[in-house]
Design a protein around this motif. Structure first.
Motif, PDB file in Angstrom:
ATOM      1  N   ASP A 151       0.810  -1.223   0.000  1.00 37.62           N
ATOM      2  CA  ASP A 151       0.000   0.000   0.000  1.00 37.62           C
ATOM      3  C   ASP A 151       0.838   1.264   0.000  1.00 37.62           C
ATOM      4  OD1 ASP A 151       1.042  -0.232   2.504  1.00 37.62           O
ATOM      5  OD2 ASP A 151      -0.861  -0.089   3.580  1.00 37.62           O
ATOM      6  N   TRP A 261      -9.581  -3.175   4.390  1.00 35.52           N
ATOM      7  CA  TRP A 261      -8.204  -2.860   4.757  1.00 35.52           C
ATOM      8  C   TRP A 261      -7.427  -4.067   5.265  1.00 35.52           C
ATOM      9  CZ3 TRP A 261      -7.744  -4.203   9.762  1.00 35.52           C
ATOM     10  CH2 TRP A 261      -8.834  -4.051  10.618  1.00 35.52           C
ATOM     11  N   ARG A 264      -4.060  -7.456   2.463  1.00 31.89           N
ATOM     12  CA  ARG A 264      -2.803  -6.805   2.108  1.00 31.89           C
ATOM     13  C   ARG A 264      -1.784  -7.867   1.734  1.00 31.89           C
ATOM     14  NH1 ARG A 264      -0.198  -4.636   7.809  1.00 31.89           N
ATOM     15  NH2 ARG A 264       0.499  -6.684   8.545  1.00 31.89           N
TER      16      ARG A 264
END
Length: 293
Positions: A151, A261, A264
């Motif tokens: 990110d 979120w 990842r």
């Protein structure tokens, strides 16, 4: 008497193979050369060491004794070489590796274990850094290789390494039993155990949750993932951890988070002028990631 180590290696190979021809092949010698060395060894010993037969050789009692002691001597020379080599200073500059706390839990140690074993000529300096700082360090040429999260934008060369998605864990048979997924808002309704607020994972989550996120009750804050997983497994509270850190632990309940979120991944990130040794270390990181997948 003084024995030549190569002669002892040849003799133990002959004993193992059951023939001078086989011993010569193992030692990459011609048959005449190997035969001459064995005869010279017998002359030096003053007794026959082999009984020569049509299909090979057998050890005499003296030959069996010599072979046993020769194996011990050769094993000791290997230990001697290893002991002395441990004091040799690497002629190359240490490889500089930066990685976040999640990667430092299992991935980096596994890769370092094989790399340092296979490449005694290289040393590695390792520092734990958050992704944003790791990228700055790599861009400035102050590190050679980094394990970062996906990110953080960067113009440096990156390549996929491993999934690092977050999950909720708890004691087996507890509140997570039978759940296929759960939202963070619901997780926060339960007592939690978590990492210290200054650790990379805690800071990363704080930035993504924002000020509007529910404030959970933290029963305790701890400095390492190992401690966190131990407490959650024992029922001290739920915990949010990288899935790769707990995939091999059978005695806990693991539940994926529904929040976007939580998904990842880890990337390998190279400095602009990463040395060849850094690429060798990268291979070991890839290998460690594939084993843990």
């Amino acid at each position: 008497m003084r024995y030549d180590l190569d002669d002892l290696r040849l003799f133990t190979s002959v004993a193992l193979e059951g023939s001078i021809t086989g011993g010569a092949r193992v030692m990459h010698l011609s048959l005449p050369s190997a035969s001459a060395r064995v005869r010279a060894l017998e002359a030096q010993a003053g007794v026959p060491l082999l009984i020569r037969e049509r299909r090979g050789v057998r050890l005499t009692p003296a030959g069996a004794t010599l072979a046993r002691h020769a194996r011990e001597v050769l094993a000791e020379t290997v230990r001697l070489d290893s002991a002395v080599a441990s004091y040799v200073v690497s002629r190359a500059e240490p490889i500089r590796l930066v990685a976040g706390g999640s990667a430092m839990h299992l991935l980096v140690p596994a890769a370092l274990a094989t790399f340092l074993r296979d490449h005694p000529e290289y040393d590695v300096n390792v520092k734990e850094r958050r992704t944003n700082r790791s990228v700055r360090i790599l861009a400035a040429g102050e590190a050679d290789l980094g394990v970062i999260l996906d990110d953080e934008p960067t113009a440096l060369r990156t390549e996929p390494l491993a999934d690092d998605s977050l999950v909720v864990i708890g004691q087996a048979g507890g509140v997570l039993a039978g759940r296929v997924s759960i939202a963070y808002a619901e997780v926060a309704e339960h007592p939690l155990v978590a990492l210290d607020r200054g650790t990379p994972l805690a800071l990363w989550m704080e930035e993504r949750l924002g000020p509007q996120a529910p404030v959970p009750r933290y029963r305790t804050l701890v400095p390492t993932l190992h401690t966190l997983i131990t407490l959650a497994s024992a029922g001290a509270g739920l915990a949010i951890v990288p899935r790769r850190a707990v995939d091999t632990i059978p005695s806990i309940d693991i539940c994926p988070l529904q929040d976007a979120w939580s998904t990842r991944a880890h990337l390998l990130c190279y400095a602009a002028r990463a040395p060849e040794a850094a690429h060798l270390l990268a291979q070991h990181l890839h290998a460690a990631a594939s084993v843990q997948a």
